[in-house]
Design a protein around this motif. Structure first.
Motif, mmCIF file in Angstrom:
data_model
loop_
_atom_site.group_PDB
_atom_site.id
_atom_site.type_symbol
_atom_site.label_atom_id
_atom_site.label_comp_id
_atom_site.label_asym_id
_atom_site.label_seq_id
_atom_site.Cartn_x
_atom_site.Cartn_y
_atom_site.Cartn_z
ATOM 1 N N CYS A 267 -3.734 -56.736 23.634
ATOM 2 C CA CYS A 267 -3.580 -56.175 24.870
ATOM 3 C C CYS A 267 -4.606 -56.881 25.743
ATOM 4 O O CYS A 267 -4.254 -57.181 27.199
ATOM 5 N N PRO A 268 -5.598 -57.356 25.312
ATOM 6 C CA PRO A 268 -6.515 -58.284 26.304
ATOM 7 C C PRO A 268 -5.884 -59.502 26.921
ATOM 8 O O PRO A 268 -6.007 -59.831 28.048
ATOM 9 N N GLU A 275 0.531 -59.247 32.534
ATOM 10 C CA GLU A 275 1.591 -58.769 31.940
ATOM 11 C C GLU A 275 1.446 -56.937 32.383
ATOM 12 O O GLU A 275 2.372 -56.341 32.380
ATOM 13 N N CYS A 276 0.161 -56.684 32.702
ATOM 14 C CA CYS A 276 0.253 -55.158 33.347
ATOM 15 C C CYS A 276 1.043 -54.786 34.302
ATOM 16 O O CYS A 276 1.679 -53.853 34.411
ATOM 17 N N GLU A 277 1.101 -55.741 35.150
ATOM 18 C CA GLU A 277 2.063 -55.702 36.435
ATOM 19 C C GLU A 277 3.438 -56.253 36.068
ATOM 20 O O GLU A 277 4.506 -55.715 36.893
ATOM 21 N N TYR A 282 5.477 -50.494 29.400
ATOM 22 C CA TYR A 282 5.179 -50.613 28.014
ATOM 23 C C TYR A 282 3.641 -50.655 28.022
ATOM 24 O O TYR A 282 2.956 -50.012 27.055
ATOM 25 N N LEU A 283 3.019 -51.218 28.720
ATOM 26 C CA LEU A 283 1.530 -51.645 28.639
ATOM 27 C C LEU A 283 0.649 -50.255 29.251
ATOM 28 O O LEU A 283 -0.233 -49.965 28.811
ATOM 29 N N MET A 284 0.850 -49.758 30.473
ATOM 30 C CA MET A 284 0.443 -48.869 31.280
ATOM 31 C C MET A 284 0.949 -47.357 31.090
ATOM 32 O O MET A 284 0.089 -46.639 31.206
ATOM 33 N N GLY A 285 2.393 -47.281 30.932
ATOM 34 C CA GLY A 285 3.079 -45.973 30.710
ATOM 35 C C GLY A 285 3.270 -45.321 31.960
ATOM 36 O O GLY A 285 3.207 -45.949 33.061
ATOM 37 N N ARG A 294 -3.834 -49.216 27.713
ATOM 38 C CA ARG A 294 -4.462 -48.511 29.025
ATOM 39 C C ARG A 294 -5.656 -48.883 29.178
ATOM 40 O O ARG A 294 -5.904 -49.196 30.326
ATOM 41 N N LYS A 295 -6.362 -49.532 28.175
ATOM 42 C CA LYS A 295 -7.848 -49.998 28.586
ATOM 43 C C LYS A 295 -7.918 -51.304 29.308
ATOM 44 O O LYS A 295 -8.509 -51.302 30.264
#
Length: 300
Positions: A267-268, A275-277, A282-285, A294-295
């Protein structure tokens, strides 16, 4: 239900289903596509491992939709590493594709495909991991490996081992890109590339799906399920993978709901690569799905 009992029941139901030879033997679960299950399209290709090909499992529309969901969101594929019992995902030179994960039941079409997989395999939808979309360009490959998990890693303890894999092909590959089973006793496939000659090989054909079992009915691992993706020589390969476990994955996701944490060690790195955007579901829900990062994606 005891996973051993479940697997024996699944095996019995699956082979009874194949032997019926009737179209539309089973309807699909709620949310699935209107295409019924047709056992006449299923061919057994090997007993060791237990492997089957379903011709035309995905429609052209389903293939195009899955590819569209992945475009612009692909990252270098990772491989599972469980050294010293510490399960994590790392970059490996023996896997050179790119890919991304979809959310469970991300939309109506994805939910329909997931329901169709459950209908075919007789394995509960809640036992399945998120669909992974993969792209292989010229020369890209995945060297032979097994999908089952090794003893005593955290993921197996939590979710049970991976019992089966469904590989769905979303494009024709002009040359190369076969799925090869080096340990299979079956021979005589119609593929002529050097990689495909090392065992039984399944050619990637748009819409077809390959199902194989990583565990025997007695729940022991099946080393003959060793498989790989041959290098693409001409064209490109799009595929989707569904790994299915012996236990439900729902409880793991429910327990994590509302907790701001990462559930994947990558994730980091994914967050730093944006990738969050690119892959927020998948990453943020969302209000329907719990994100895996999420973190790292700053949701705390």
């Amino acid at each position: 239900m005891d996973p051993k009992v479940l697997l024996v029941m699944v095996s019995l139901c699956f082979f009874l289903q194949l032997s019926s030879g009737k179209e539309s033997l089973l309807g699909l679960a709620k949310g699935s596509s209107s295409t019924p299950f047709d056992p006449s399209r299923v061919t057994q290709i090997a007993w060791s491992p237990r492997a089957f090909v379903y011709k035309g499992f995905l429609t052209d529309e389903e293939c195009a939709h899955l590819i569209s969901l992945a475009q612009g969101k692909l990252v270098k594929s990772l491989v599972a590493d469980d050294k010293a019992g510490q399960f994590q995902f790392v970059v490996g030179e023996h896997r050179t594709s790119s890919g991304m994960f979809l959310a469970i039941a991300q939309d109506e079409i994805v939910a329909g495909i997931e329901a169709k997989i459950a209908t075919w395999t007789f394995l509960p939808q809640e036992n399945g991991e998120n669909l992974q979309i993969l792209h292989y360009g010229i020369g890209q490959k995945y060297e032979p490996h097994v999908d089952y998990l090794y003893d005593n890693n955290d993921l197996e303890v939590a979710t049970g081992n991976r019992v089966a894999t469904v590989l769905m092909y979303m494009s024709d590959v002009e040359k190369g890109g076969e799925t090869v089973f080096p340990g299979s006793h079956a021979r005589g496939s119609d593929n002529k590339t050097e990689c495909a000659s090392y065992g039984y090989a399944v050619k990637a054909r748009k819409g077809d799906a390959l199902l194989f079992f990583s565990l025997h009915p007695n729940m022991t691992v099946d080393p003959s399920s060793l498989h790989g993706s041959c290098p693409v020589i001409t064209g490109e390969k799009w595929s989707a993978t569904k790994w299915i476990h012996t236990r439900s994955l729902v409880m793991k996701r429910v327990v994590a709901d509302g907790v701001c944490a990462d559930e994947n060690p990558s994730c980091p790195g994914w967050a730093l690569e944006g990738e969050c955007e690119k892959n927020p579901l998948y990453l943020m829900g969302s209000e329907y799905n719990v994100g895996y990062c999420r973190k790292s994606c700053g949701m705390c």
